[in-house]
Design an enzyme around this catalytic site. Structure first.
Site, PDB file in Angstrom:
ATOM      1  CD  GLU B  69      -5.836 -54.831   7.564  1.00  0.00           C
ATOM      2  OE1 GLU B  69      -5.387 -55.643   8.705  1.00  0.00           O
ATOM      3  OE2 GLU B  69      -6.856 -53.875   7.863  1.00  0.00           O
ATOM      4  CG  PHE B  92      -7.685 -45.569   5.534  1.00  0.00           C
ATOM      5  CD1 PHE B  92      -7.776 -44.411   5.045  1.00  0.00           C
ATOM      6  CD2 PHE B  92      -8.867 -46.154   6.117  1.00  0.00           C
ATOM      7  CE1 PHE B  92      -9.031 -43.286   5.257  1.00  0.00           C
ATOM      8  CE2 PHE B  92      -9.846 -45.163   6.596  1.00  0.00           C
ATOM      9  CZ  PHE B  92      -9.798 -43.667   5.949  1.00  0.00           C
ATOM     10  CG  ASP B  94      -2.386 -45.113   5.451  1.00  0.00           C
ATOM     11  OD1 ASP B  94      -1.804 -44.195   5.931  1.00  0.00           O
ATOM     12  OD2 ASP B  94      -3.504 -44.847   4.599  1.00  0.00           O
ATOM     13  CG  HIS B 138      -6.490 -42.755   8.526  1.00  0.00           C
ATOM     14  ND1 HIS B 138      -6.053 -43.104   9.766  1.00  0.00           N
ATOM     15  CD2 HIS B 138      -7.370 -43.479   8.185  1.00  0.00           C
ATOM     16  CE1 HIS B 138      -6.847 -43.945  10.188  1.00  0.00           C
ATOM     17  NE2 HIS B 138      -7.808 -44.319   9.219  1.00  0.00           N
TER      18      HIS B 138
END
Lengths: 375, 337
Positions: B69, B92, B94, B138
């Protein structure tokens, strides 16, 4: 300190180098220019330490003393359109980039000495209008990625710049500078892995000066050679003698040529030694974590002296010139302007005069440019 | 005998299709735009938001990224520095915390620290929100982290029309935008709607009044807008008229629409599914208190998730989250205050 080349990676790199080293093609003038650039980087550091001690500057100076050959040697072979991403100890890189287009050429793709000095003095003439301190500048137009305090945190940006350049039909390479300490950051791995997957022309220079602030390399990584990190990414890992500007030039050019041919990233570890504290705030405390003998030993191969010896061997420095401007081995306390070529002193004076003349930015600017305004 | 003409059957589209159309149209109009994220190319995304885009625009412009990420966001910043517009997908929302440093220290500050030299047209988007049994990792709504980082715009559409118009606006904005999509709304039939065939955007920073009322204002965004609308229906049965405001954009925030509503109702509840402490509802309440206190007949209130993570199984999850009942009860309390 000598360059270690014990790893298999390094041996492969040596073998791949062919019979002729890139530095062997440098002309006498180019060799002398390299030598002069070492003085320029050294004088910048020494002069700023003096200015700082006189109370003329705020913020922290992260000395590049003893590591100048890495900056000069790595930047010398770049093309104007190439990008760089320096960090805190690399301030001379901002004005050394593309300097072969002319020290006083304001249109070259590198910062002018005036811009860099305005930044150090915290003045309006800084490329970032003095919004962040010291090395935290950059320039889109000069193709210098803006540095932050997050060290390896700019490597993904370097990869993105390279990707975007390729998408737009360019053929640039991007040089990123890092300490050996920042190779332990997670983003170092993520970014180089990504660059390797896409064969992006990103060259990660690891300035292994053996100290990450107050922590020695053995507590940063179990590796003897940080270049071995390259093995995990399937890319070349080269080792250069960071005290020898010609060896740095050779290894970086090997990586640059490899990258420009579309073969992807490389890591070039430059072995060196941090001559002073982490920052000037730390100079008096550095004895606490590293023994004086180690420091003494680490400073023995001054890059100016190593270059001088080589130039004498090549016959490029003869007679009086071979022993003039003996700046090597002298710290800010001992060195004077007479230890440097006058054009080097004059160059920096020009920058400092511009910085002193430049006004402080208006206070209101502190609240500006949070967002791009869309009207 | 007059010929009968049959009106063409209007095609209603869901929230996910609206997002896909926005990406497709922006990729079409901007050759220097690129999409990157985990599994967005060959697979078309975990939820299908990018389905078909790689086949249309190629592997160079719709990039399957490693599980990285921070590199997804950080490389997008570099691309933006070098002239491109990037959509960076978090599989997601999250997982955005794995790229946190790149967002708050690199991306958010770039325009500021370069005194405006560099613009960062990057949209970080991803599926967010609870109520679906997604459990701790999630289900998050972590928008407050980014509202607290100057330099980022933060938005959260709740309808297909807004999803498309705001994503297009975000991609053209020139500032980094964190774009919260509500995954429980992706394929929700009840909210499907016709979308304009012509190009349109929904400007960032404008709230929408979803239902007019006169006794209490319910301010929310994302999925909770629907809880507020259901609460308003329930309150009507009890003789209480609730106005429902969908903020749509948190940064910048449309204070005017909120204050105008409170001038009418004199009572307000802010609802969000993020935890209470330092959540965005708290910021809205603070602004109302400091700037519109004189309009109030009751203390401004909020209904939020409890200060807990989002648990997995249904009874636990619903226990900690805002619900229609909790909103109704709070509205009744305020009206009787």
């Amino acid at each position: 300190m000598s360059a270690k080349s014990g790893s298999a990676t390094a041996e492969r790199a040596e073998q791949g180098q062919g019979s002729r080293r890139p530095s062997e093609s440098l002309t006498r003038e180019e060799c002398l220019e390299l030598f002069k650039q070492l003085y320029l980087a050294r004088y910048f550091d020494i002069r700023l330490i003096k200015e700082k001690k006189r109370g003329r500057l705020r913020g922290t100076l992260y000395s590049s003393h003893n590591q100048e050959a890495i900056l000069v040697g790595s930047l010398f072979g770049l093309q104007s359109a190439d990008w760089i991403s320096p960090i805190h100890r690399d301030m001379p890189a901002f004005f050394l980039k593309d300097i072969k287009a002319g020290w006083d050429n304001d249109t070259r793709i590198g910062m002018t000495i005036e811009e860099v000095c305005c930044q150090v003095w915290g003045k309006e003439g800084s490329p970032g209008r003095a919004r962040d301190n010291w090395s935290h500048i950059g320039s889109k137009s000069k193709k210098i990625i803006h540095s932050t305090s997050m060290l390896a945190g700019t490597i993904p940006a370097a990869a993105g710049v390279a990707y975007a350049d390729r998408m737009q039909g360019g053929n640039c390479v991007v040089l990123t500078y890092n300490g050996e300490g920042s190779t332990a950051q997670g983003i170092f791995h993520e970014a180089i892995n990504y660059a390797a997957v896409h064969k992006l022309p990103v060259i990660t220079i690891i300035e292994n000066n053996q100290w990450a602030y107050g922590t020695p390399t053995e507590l940063e990584s179990p590796l003897e050679d940080f270049a071995d990190r390259a093995k995990g990414y399937g890319i070349p890992g080269l080792i250069a003698d960071g005290q020898d500007v010609f060896d740095v030039y050779d290894k970086v050019m090997e990586a640059v040529n490899h990258a420009r041919e579309g073969k992807g990233p490389a890591i070039v570890e430059c072995k060196t030694f941090r001559a002073y504290g982490h920052g000037d705030h730390d100079d008096d405390r550095a004895d606490k974590y590293r023994p004086a003998e180690e420091v003494e030993k680490g400073r023995q191969r001054d890059p100016i002296a190593v270059c001088r010896k080589k130039l004498i061997e090549l016959g490029h420095l003869t007679g009086e010139a071979a022993t003039s401007f003996m700046a090597e081995g002298k710290g800010a306390g001992e060195a004077t302007n007479d230890d440097f070529p006058p054009e080097v002193v004059a160059y920096l004076n020009k920058g400092i005069e511009a910085a002193i003349a430049s006004p402080l930015p208006a206070a209101e600017e502190g609240a500006m440019w949070v967002f791009k305004e869309n009207n | 005998m007059a010929a009968t003409t049959e009106a063409p059957v209007a095609l209603k589209k869901n929230y996910l299709t609206a997002l896909k159309e926005a990406l497709d149209e922006e990729m079409q109009r901007n050759n220097l735009m690129l999409c990157q994220g985990e599994d967005i190319g060959r697979l078309g995304g975990a939820f299908g938001v990018t389905d078909g885009l790689q086949a249309k625009y190629g592997e160079d412009r719709v990039v399957d990224m490693p599980i990285s990420e921070a590199a997804i966001i950080g490389s997008a910043v570099g691309m933006a520095l070098n002239g491109m517009t990037v959509m960076a997908e978090m599989q997601f929302i999250d997982f955005i915390s794995c790229g946190f440093d790149q967002i708050v220290n690199m991306m958010a500050t770039y325009h500021y620290r370069t005194a405006g030299e560099v613009n960062i047209p990057v949209v970080v988007r991803g599926p967010a929100g609870a109520y679906g049994g997604g459990a701790l990792y999630h289900s998050q709504m972590n928008e407050a982290w980014f509202c607290n980082s100057p330099g980022l715009k933060v938005v959260c559409p709740s309808t297909p029309y807004d999803a498309k118009g705001m994503l297009k606006a975000a991609l053209r904005d020139g500032n980094p935008v964190i774009f919260y999509e509500i995954k429980e709304l992706y394929r929700k039939r009840e909210i499907e709607e016709e979308l304009p065939t012509e190009d349109y955007i929904v400007p960032l920073g404008k709230a929408a009044i979803r239902r007019e009322g006169s006794d209490v204002t319910l301010v929310s965004y994302g999925q909770n807008v629907y809880h507020c609308l259901d609460a308003a229906t329930e309150l009507e049965k009890q003789g209480i008229s609730a106005e429902v405001i969908d903020l749509r954009s948190l940064v910048p925030l449309d204070e005017e629409t909120i204050f105008n509503s409170i001038a009418k109702t004199s009572r307000v509840i802010v609802v969000n599914e993020a935890p209470m402490t330092c959540g965005f509802a708290g910021e809205v309440v603070a602004r109302i208190t400091t700037k519109a206190f004189h309009l109030l007949d009751a203390p401004p209130s909020r209904v939020t998730r409890m200060d807990t993570p989002v648990p997995w199984v249904k009874p636990l999850e619903l226990h900690v989250l805002p619900s229609v009942d909790k909103i109704v009860n709070e509205a009744v309390r305020l009206v009787k205050f």
